[in-house]
Design an enzyme around this catalytic site. Structure first.
Site, short mmCIF file in Angstrom:
data_model
loop_
_atom_site.label_atom_id
_atom_site.label_comp_id
_atom_site.label_asym_id
_atom_site.label_seq_id
_atom_site.Cartn_x
_atom_site.Cartn_y
_atom_site.Cartn_z
N GLU A 51 -9.49 -5.84 -2.05
CA GLU A 51 -9.60 -5.70 -0.75
C GLU A 51 -10.28 -6.48 0.11
O GLU A 51 -10.27 -6.95 1.30
CB GLU A 51 -10.13 -4.08 -0.42
N ASP B 32 -9.11 -9.11 2.40
CA ASP B 32 -8.67 -8.76 3.89
C ASP B 32 -9.82 -9.55 4.70
O ASP B 32 -9.60 -9.31 5.98
CB ASP B 32 -8.51 -7.35 4.13
N THR C 265 -4.78 2.24 -0.45
CA THR C 265 -4.27 1.06 -0.94
C THR C 265 -5.24 0.38 -1.78
O THR C 265 -6.30 1.04 -2.03
CB THR C 265 -4.36 0.16 0.34
N THR D 58 0.82 -1.16 -0.03
CA THR D 58 -0.17 0.08 -0.03
C THR D 58 1.07 1.32 -0.10
O THR D 58 1.96 1.23 -0.11
CB THR D 58 -0.91 -0.06 1.36
N1 GLU Z 1 -5.16 -4.32 2.65
C1 GLU Z 1 -4.10 -4.00 3.89
C2 GLU Z 1 -5.04 -3.46 4.92
O1 GLU Z 1 -6.04 -2.55 4.90
C3 GLU Z 1 -3.25 -2.70 3.49
C4 GLU Z 1 -2.37 -3.23 2.40
C5 GLU Z 1 -1.00 -3.13 2.61
O2 GLU Z 1 -0.41 -2.21 3.49
O3 GLU Z 1 -0.10 -3.78 2.08
O4 GLU Z 1 -4.60 -3.70 5.93
#
Ligand code: GLU
Length: 606
Positions: A456, A459, A435, A417
């Protein structure tokens, strides 16, 4: 022109602060020129500061500040530029979290621009109906199933409306110029494409943009993205609706529902590329939220972070509260780092058990209470590392002994990100992490529109992770996946003291925590706190650590206390600003990680 919420300052002072010093590196550079703006990883001075991972974005942010824009104007313009130059980490196909300190009111506010799950999403979203088992991560990622309704553009619009002094159209202008005239490919940009060559190669739209002739563009070549310039122009003309109701919305939905798989892919992909079920309605209904920040007191400072659906604020805050039970500054470095690792594991156990989109605020408040921290802190044995995973605690308001409940394992993936920090001359501060989840998102460029979609929704936990207890992070309609993004603003006596954030998936939490501990407790300068070798204990059997940490004297001593390591070449890519006495600003980025960041100030210290 003074920002809408700027603090009044005298005209003479203003003129002095706005004037760019003669001969700055940015004067002779800009989009399309042979030279990229100079990469300065730390900058000290006055009148406003910008810290991002990218010289173009930092240049744009500084130009907005120099032109009289405030921190929000500069942050949005810089973020839009990152959508061009860091398209594998950030962009209008993704989401993020913004924390804002408003100088006029002295308050800290947030914007939750996290992606949301389409209405058709059920808890078994990532379970293969053919086998009854969860998809593998790569199979889930490179699909339409992983795409959440984006939140980045509405975040920019909301930030500008609430706190900015410029329009969205104005804020997109510098990024349009960079997209149209091009920028020089650097090794990070190229390697992010090479690392994604297989998934990118499956989609005609992505290959056309990022693998021209089947290869990533050469380092030093000029990279243009005219489709993205046109998309930004459409947004400048029609506003957020261009993406959420107009023709681009139709293209996003079409891409999710019928992935633009190439008839002549570059390289092989081992999985079927599954469609998702996003609708135009899902896009039309998307809204950013404005939750109150998390707040914890740490050694007399006020630490503000992001509440759910991010776990960043509550997990960083809980760990700090646990650490506050001992005076780290008086312990030797090994003991201080031991407590940092153990507190992180405890806070992660609680995060995994209790934190997700929809966690009641009163439960977050318990997780952040001093009573709970005191109970959790007594799980730390100074003489040895606890066996991991440690069990979550019971944040029920009745604290005292060392009560524990049943076990619960960590489940998660490493991702990427980007983060930026901006301050203006009035004392407004933006800490913004954005991100598209994995580097390269779900690998699908929306055809003709020049931006990648996020993945996303991966996650979410694919299957329950908490045994008999409820899992707070299973997929559901309209739900936002739990994040670890931790944009953090620290005030001292009501005034900004530090702002910091980082990418790195769930290691974001420990990176931000380690930087705060390094700066506040261990006597490191902010540049040294960012540069220090990192280690991340997220309630797993081993500590993920950079090689320099493992081999350091403290790393070796920590192994003696029972910590074991899994090496990771690089953890995080932080940016931050420290607010110095008499209006001084210290903008700090990574000296080495991800090729080094780009820090700048409006008026460099002479
Ligand atoms: N998808 C991750 C999050 O929201 C962030 C992605 C990243 O930092 O690599 O925690």
């Amino acid at each position: 022109m003074v920002g809408r919420h700027g603090i009044g300052i005298g005209a003479a002072t203003l003129a002095l602060l706005v004037a760019a010093p003669a001969g700055t590196a940015t004067a002779a550079t800009g989009p399309g020129t042979a030279v990229r703006p100079e990469r300065t990883t730390t900058a000290s001075g006055y009148g406003g500061a910008v810290a991002t991972v990218d010289p173009e974005a930092t240049r744009v942010g500084l130009e907005v500040l120099r032109g009289g824009g405030n921190a929000v104007d500069a942050a949005v313009a810089a973020a839009a530029t990152l959508g061009v130059t860091e398209p594998f980490s950030a962009g209008i196909g993704g989401g993020g979290f913004l924390v804002y300190h408003d100088a006029r009111t002295g308050r800290v506010a947030t914007i939750d621009g996290r992606e949301s799950a389409p209405a058709a999403t059920r808890s078994d979203h990532f379970v293969d109906p053919a086998t009854g088992r969860a998809y593998g991560f790569d199979e889930a990622r490179v699909s339409g199933l992983s795409v959440g309704v984006p939140g980045t553009l509405p975040t920019w619009q909301a930030a500008l409306r609430r706190w900015g002094s410029r329009s969205l159209a104005e804020s997109l202008r510098p990024a349009i110029q960079v997209a149209e005239q091009g920028f020089r490919v650097d090794p990070t940009f190229r390697s992010q494409i090479s690392d994604n060559a297989a998934p990118f190669g499956q989609f005609a739209s992505t290959s056309r943009l990022y693998l021209p002739g089947g290869q990533p563009p050469a380092v030093g070549s000029l990279f243009r993205n005219p489709d993205l310039a046109d998309t930004y122009r459409l947004i400048a003309r029609d506003g957020v609706d261009a993406l959420y109701r107009g023709p681009v919305a139709r293209d996003i939905v079409a891409t999710v529902r019928r992935p633009p798989v190439s008839t002549n892919p570059t390289g092989a992909w081992a999985y079927p590329i599954r469609p998702g079920a996003m609708t135009l309605d899902d896009l039309a209904r998307y809204e950013v939220r404005f939750p109150a920040p998390t707040h914890s007191r740490y050694r007399g400072l006020d630490v503000y972070g992001m509440p759910t659906p991010s776990s960043g604020g509550s997990t960083v805050g809980e760990a700090l509260n646990i650490l506050e039970r001992s005076d780290l500054s008086r312990l030797d470095r090994t003991q201080a780092l031991h407590r940092y690792l153990e507190a992180s594991a405890l806070a992660f156990a609680d995060r995994n058990r209790y934190v997700g989109d929809g966690t009641p605020r009163r439960l977050l408040d318990e997780l952040l209470s001093d009573g709970f921290a005191a109970e959790r802190a007594c799980r730390i044995d100074p003489a040895r590392a606890a066996a991991k995973p440690v069990a979550p605690g019971t944040p029920d308001g009745r604290y005292g002994g060392c009560a524990v409940t049943g076990g619960g394992a960590f489940g998660g993936y490493e991702n990427h990100t980007t983060n930026l920090t901006v301050a203006d001359r009035w004392g407004n501060v933006v800490e913004y992490t954005l991100t598209i989840e994995q580097t390269g998102g779900n690998a699908m460029v929306v055809p003709g529109r020049g931006f990648l979609l996020n993945n996303e929704l991966t996650d979410f936990n694919f299957t329950p992770t908490q045994g008999d207890a409820a899992d707070p992070n299973l997929p559901a309609a309209g739900k936002r996946p739990r994040s670890s993004m931790s944009p953090t603003i620290v005030l001292a006596g009501g005034r900004p003291y530090l702002a910091v954030g980082s990418p790195g998936g769930s290691t974001i939490i420990t990176t931000v925590l380690q930087i705060l501990v390094g700066r506040i407790d261990l006597g490191l300068s902010l540049p040294d706190a960012l540069a220090a070798p990192r280690a991340s204990q997220r309630n797993t059997a081993t500590v993920t650590a950079e090689p320099a940490f493992v081999s350091s004297p403290e790393g070796v001593a920590l192994a003696g206390l029972g910590h074991t390591y899994t090496a990771s070449a690089e953890i995080g890519a932080a940016t931050g600003i420290e607010f110095l006495p008499r209006g001084g600003l210290l903008a700090v980025t990574e000296p080495v990680r991800r090729g080094g960041g780009a820090a700048g100030v409006v008026v460099p210290r002479g």
